[in-house]
Design a protein around this motif. Structure first.
Motif, PDB file in Angstrom:
ATOM      1  N   GLY A 168      10.567   1.580   8.825  1.00 38.39           N
ATOM      2  CA  GLY A 168      11.462   2.683   8.500  1.00 38.39           C
ATOM      3  C   GLY A 168      12.456   2.387   7.405  1.00 38.39           C
ATOM      4  O   GLY A 168      13.234   3.264   7.009  1.00 38.39           O
ATOM      5  N   ALA A 169      12.475   1.173   6.856  1.00 33.67           N
ATOM      6  CA  ALA A 169      13.443   0.811   5.819  1.00 33.67           C
ATOM      7  C   ALA A 169      13.266   1.678   4.576  1.00 33.67           C
ATOM      8  O   ALA A 169      12.147   1.847   4.080  1.00 33.67           O
ATOM      9  CB  ALA A 169      13.279  -0.664   5.450  1.00 33.67           C
ATOM     10  N   VAL A 170      14.377   2.232   4.091  1.00 32.54           N
ATOM     11  CA  VAL A 170      14.347   2.978   2.833  1.00 32.54           C
ATOM     12  C   VAL A 170      14.073   1.998   1.697  1.00 32.54           C
ATOM     13  O   VAL A 170      14.679   0.921   1.628  1.00 32.54           O
ATOM     14  CB  VAL A 170      15.671   3.727   2.608  1.00 32.54           C
ATOM     15  CG1 VAL A 170      15.679   4.421   1.257  1.00 32.54           C
ATOM     16  CG2 VAL A 170      15.910   4.734   3.731  1.00 32.54           C
TER      17      VAL A 170
ATOM     18  N   GLN B  81       5.358   7.399   0.639  1.00 27.66           N
ATOM     19  CA  GLN B  81       6.002   8.191  -0.412  1.00 27.66           C
ATOM     20  C   GLN B  81       6.215   9.610   0.105  1.00 27.66           C
ATOM     21  O   GLN B  81       5.299  10.423   0.161  1.00 27.66           O
ATOM     22  CB  GLN B  81       5.153   8.222  -1.683  1.00 27.66           C
ATOM     23  CG  GLN B  81       5.807   8.960  -2.839  1.00 27.66           C
ATOM     24  CD  GLN B  81       4.972   8.927  -4.105  1.00 27.66           C
ATOM     25  OE1 GLN B  81       3.783   8.585  -4.057  1.00 27.66           O
ATOM     26  NE2 GLN B  81       5.568   9.273  -5.232  1.00 27.66           N
ATOM     27  N   ASP B  82       7.443   9.893   0.519  1.00 30.59           N
ATOM     28  CA  ASP B  82       7.787  11.221   1.011  1.00 30.59           C
ATOM     29  C   ASP B  82       8.260  12.064  -0.173  1.00 30.59           C
ATOM     30  O   ASP B  82       9.156  11.646  -0.923  1.00 30.59           O
ATOM     31  CB  ASP B  82       8.894  11.124   2.064  1.00 30.59           C
ATOM     32  CG  ASP B  82       9.125  12.438   2.778  1.00 30.59           C
ATOM     33  OD1 ASP B  82       9.627  13.382   2.139  1.00 30.59           O
ATOM     34  OD2 ASP B  82       8.812  12.517   3.986  1.00 30.59           O
ATOM     35  N   PRO B  83       7.672  13.251  -0.381  1.00 26.36           N
ATOM     36  CA  PRO B  83       8.039  14.050  -1.570  1.00 26.36           C
ATOM     37  C   PRO B  83       9.498  14.468  -1.589  1.00 26.36           C
ATOM     38  O   PRO B  83      10.050  14.743  -2.660  1.00 26.36           O
ATOM     39  CB  PRO B  83       7.105  15.269  -1.471  1.00 26.36           C
ATOM     40  CG  PRO B  83       6.652  15.313  -0.045  1.00 26.36           C
ATOM     41  CD  PRO B  83       6.631  13.902   0.424  1.00 26.36           C
ATOM     42  N   GLU B  84      10.167  14.506  -0.422  1.00 24.23           N
ATOM     43  CA  GLU B  84      11.564  14.920  -0.384  1.00 24.23           C
ATOM     44  C   GLU B  84      12.524  13.752  -0.196  1.00 24.23           C
ATOM     45  O   GLU B  84      13.643  13.774  -0.717  1.00 24.23           O
ATOM     46  CB  GLU B  84      11.776  15.930   0.758  1.00 24.23           C
ATOM     47  CG  GLU B  84      10.983  17.222   0.581  1.00 24.23           C
ATOM     48  CD  GLU B  84      11.227  18.195   1.718  1.00 24.23           C
ATOM     49  OE1 GLU B  84      11.973  17.844   2.651  1.00 24.23           O
ATOM     50  OE2 GLU B  84      10.654  19.298   1.666  1.00 24.23           O
ATOM     51  N   LEU B  85      12.082  12.717   0.523  1.00 22.87           N
ATOM     52  CA  LEU B  85      13.002  11.640   0.887  1.00 22.87           C
ATOM     53  C   LEU B  85      12.796  10.365   0.086  1.00 22.87           C
ATOM     54  O   LEU B  85      13.550   9.404   0.253  1.00 22.87           O
ATOM     55  CB  LEU B  85      12.861  11.333   2.382  1.00 22.87           C
ATOM     56  CG  LEU B  85      13.125  12.512   3.329  1.00 22.87           C
ATOM     57  CD1 LEU B  85      12.821  12.116   4.760  1.00 22.87           C
ATOM     58  CD2 LEU B  85      14.560  12.988   3.185  1.00 22.87           C
TER      59      LEU B  85
ATOM     60  N   ILE C 270       0.851  -1.181   0.000  1.00 27.21           N
ATOM     61  CA  ILE C 270       0.000   0.000   0.000  1.00 27.21           C
ATOM     62  C   ILE C 270       0.888   1.232   0.000  1.00 27.21           C
ATOM     63  O   ILE C 270       1.747   1.391   0.878  1.00 27.21           O
ATOM     64  CB  ILE C 270      -0.921   0.021   1.229  1.00 27.21           C
ATOM     65  CG1 ILE C 270      -1.761  -1.259   1.302  1.00 27.21           C
ATOM     66  CG2 ILE C 270      -1.828   1.232   1.206  1.00 27.21           C
ATOM     67  CD1 ILE C 270      -2.601  -1.360   2.554  1.00 27.21           C
ATOM     68  N   VAL C 271       0.704   2.109  -0.966  1.00 27.86           N
ATOM     69  CA  VAL C 271       1.493   3.328  -1.087  1.00 27.86           C
ATOM     70  C   VAL C 271       0.639   4.515  -0.642  1.00 27.86           C
ATOM     71  O   VAL C 271      -0.477   4.707  -1.144  1.00 27.86           O
ATOM     72  CB  VAL C 271       1.991   3.537  -2.527  1.00 27.86           C
ATOM     73  CG1 VAL C 271       2.835   4.805  -2.621  1.00 27.86           C
ATOM     74  CG2 VAL C 271       2.790   2.335  -3.003  1.00 27.86           C
ATOM     75  N   THR C 272       1.153   5.304   0.308  1.00 32.04           N
ATOM     76  CA  THR C 272       0.410   6.449   0.841  1.00 32.04           C
ATOM     77  C   THR C 272       1.338   7.646   0.981  1.00 32.04           C
ATOM     78  O   THR C 272       2.568   7.499   0.997  1.00 32.04           O
ATOM     79  CB  THR C 272      -0.177   6.136   2.234  1.00 32.04           C
ATOM     80  OG1 THR C 272       0.869   6.193   3.219  1.00 32.04           O
ATOM     81  CG2 THR C 272      -0.847   4.773   2.280  1.00 32.04           C
ATOM     82  N   PRO C 273       0.785   8.843   1.159  1.00 27.76           N
ATOM     83  CA  PRO C 273       1.618   9.991   1.534  1.00 27.76           C
ATOM     84  C   PRO C 273       2.013   9.888   2.997  1.00 27.76           C
ATOM     85  O   PRO C 273       1.441   9.094   3.766  1.00 27.76           O
ATOM     86  CB  PRO C 273       0.679  11.189   1.290  1.00 27.76           C
ATOM     87  CG  PRO C 273      -0.696  10.636   1.426  1.00 27.76           C
ATOM     88  CD  PRO C 273      -0.621   9.221   0.912  1.00 27.76           C
ATOM     89  N   PRO C 274       2.981  10.687   3.459  1.00 26.76           N
ATOM     90  CA  PRO C 274       3.439  10.592   4.854  1.00 26.76           C
ATOM     91  C   PRO C 274       2.414  11.082   5.868  1.00 26.76           C
ATOM     92  O   PRO C 274       2.590  10.866   7.072  1.00 26.76           O
ATOM     93  CB  PRO C 274       4.705  11.462   4.876  1.00 26.76           C
ATOM     94  CG  PRO C 274       4.559  12.386   3.723  1.00 26.76           C
ATOM     95  CD  PRO C 274       3.797  11.636   2.674  1.00 26.76           C
ATOM     96  N   THR C 275       1.354  11.728   5.405  1.00 24.08           N
ATOM     97  CA  THR C 275       0.302  12.201   6.315  1.00 24.08           C
ATOM     98  C   THR C 275      -0.708  11.115   6.649  1.00 24.08           C
ATOM     99  O   THR C 275      -1.558  11.313   7.521  1.00 24.08           O
ATOM    100  CB  THR C 275      -0.434  13.384   5.682  1.00 24.08           C
ATOM    101  OG1 THR C 275      -0.881  12.998   4.364  1.00 24.08           O
ATOM    102  CG2 THR C 275       0.488  14.591   5.547  1.00 24.08           C
TER     103      THR C 275
END
Length: 472
Positions: free
Chosen positions: A218-220, A206-210, A180-185
């Protein structure tokens, strides 16, 4: 990617009203059905699905729209009609909003999110034939590869809806991961967190900056070979995203009970009684409702959930139960048919705010009742610093700390009362129930000392390691 729009109406959308809503795109669009008629799709001229509409659900449990949407509606049952719009086509989101807005206008309801509501006709101007149509086979899945089903969600709270449950079931049956892909909010409900916990499934933030990271570990992450996989750091270990920082301790707490009951498989069996007892002891009221997905839509009924589990046996049944408004309480239950009987694996979480005291002193009495009346196998009670509303943010949260462990009388007898009653390094158990066949209740603290995990692990090794192995 999809956009979700929900119409909340006091009356059931009948066929003429649904057709009026589906006319949001004008006469040039077509209508299709899938999932044995449970999903209606508004389609472009080439048959591409633009908006998928699930069959309306009558939500009879108070507080569910506020819990899941932060959107309060008038008292009483409400019909929940959810539409998913593909964002591959620019007009689709407005089509979904117009569909929901038309239902709400005709039936006197509301729309979530409110800004999506409209009654305008939305003509299709995009050349949909120029956009490849994903052959996912499920209206909830946005990307399907040989190994992974990807669902992209942009709503603030990701619930285990029937859409998502269907996507998980389909992915599992085809040996795929669900990601599941979501924004950080975004946050997860506990049922969604429990369903997504453990590989190969992932919550991808999906963090717009990171970039991308796992919202639970927390895994990248990066997209590679048709799936999201961890990115190693310079040492070869999995890199952890900087955004996955510990949450600030606000004083909120969650009391968590993990318990198992086991019953003879006979025709008089009624399930859910142990769960009801836990709700009653700890919240002062039975569950408000239950369902096999969120929103929880059915009033609480032991008999109905027993009938459902019996109709699905020997396959397992998974369900959700929710508490009365005012005290956040949520449980997941998995009913399993095993050679030993019918087992209920239950996780119950109850939320408390800063200044509210979790009823730890009620746990021992509950444990005794579960053993004498509901065939308790084991009960682990723990406390954690986490949100009162029981939602899960994409950040590091403290693990729960054990408060007590209870070994049911049947398990105590199987292990041996003398062995179970005398762990060499503690804790000293309290005997519950019948003198000749007691359950053993091991108190381990007030949930504030993380080192209690070592005590709990030593206890479990003592109880469940064969005695001849312990003498080596």
């Amino acid at each position: 990617m999809t956009k979700d729009v929900i119409a909340l109406t006091p009356k059931m959308p009948d066929l003429p009203t649904l057709l009026a809503g589906l006319y949001a795109g004008g006469p040039d669009l077509g209508v299709n059905t899938t999932a044995d008629g449970a999903v209606v799709q508004l389609c472009g001229p080439d048959g591409r699905s633009l908006v998928s509409v699930e069959a309306p659900i009558l939500v009879q449990v108070p507080g569910e729209t506020s819990r899941l949407l932060d959107h309060t509606v008038a008292d009483g049952p409400v019909w929940w009609t959810e539409a998913r719009a593909s964002t591959a086509v620019a007009e689709a989101a407005r089509l979904a909003g117009s569909f929901a807005g038309r239902l709400a206008t005709v039936l006197g309801g509301t729309v979530w999110p409110p800004e999506a509501a409209t009654t305008d006709v939305v003509p299709l101007t995009t050349d949909v034939s120029a956009i490849p149509a994903p052959a996912t086979g499920s209206p909830a899945v946005d990307v399907l590869t040989a190994t992974t089903a990807v669902v992209i969600q942009d709503r603030p709270l990701i619930a285990m809806t029937s859409w998502l449950s269907d996507a998980l079931r389909t992915a599992t049956s085809t040996d795929r991961a669900l990601q599941i892909v979501t924004p950080p909010t975004a946050r997860l409900t506990l049922p969604t967190r429990d369903a997504m916990r453990g590989l190969p499934n992932r919550w991808v933030v999906q963090d717009p900056e990171l970039g991308y990271y796992d919202g639970l570990s927390g895994a990248v992450l990066h997209w590679k070979n048709g799936t999201f996989t961890p990115v190693p750091d310079e040492t070869g270990a999995t890199a952890v995203a900087g955004a996955f920082a510990p949450t600030l301790d606000t004083g909120d707490r969650q009391l968590i009970l993990t318990l198992r009951t086991r019953h003879p498989a006979d025709e008089n069996l009624v399930l859910g009684c142990g769960l009801e007892a836990a709700f009653q002891h700890l919240t002062g009221a039975p569950p408000a409702g239950w369902s096999t997905a969120e929103p929880v839509n059915l009033p609480w009924s032991n008999r109905q959930l027993t009938d459902l589990a019996r109709s699905r046996a020997p396959q397992p049944t998974w369900l959700v139960a929710v508490g009365q408004p005012g005290r956040p309480a949520l449980a997941t239950v998995r009913v399993l048919r095993t050679p030993a009987g019918v087992e209920e694996d239950i996780t119950l979480a109850i939320g408390y705010g800063d200044g509210e005291k979790p009823p730890l002193d009620a746990v021992e009495e509950l444990a005794a009742a579960l053993d004498t009346e509901h065939r308790l196998v084991t009960l682990l009670t723990s406390l954690r610093a986490a949100r009162r509303d029981l939602t899960v943010p994409p950040s590091l949260e403290a693990p729960p700390v054990p408060v007590a462990f209870t070994l049911g009388s049947g398990e105590t007898e199987a292990i041996g009362p003398s062995h179970a009653g005398h762990p060499p390094l503690g804790p000293t158990p309290t005997r519950l129930g019948l003198e000749g066949r007691p359950a053993l209740h091991y108190p381990m603290g007030d949930g504030t000392d993380p080192d209690t995990w070592s005590l709990f692990q030593r206890l479990i090794r003592h109880l469940f390691t064969p005695q001849h192995d312990q003498r080596k």
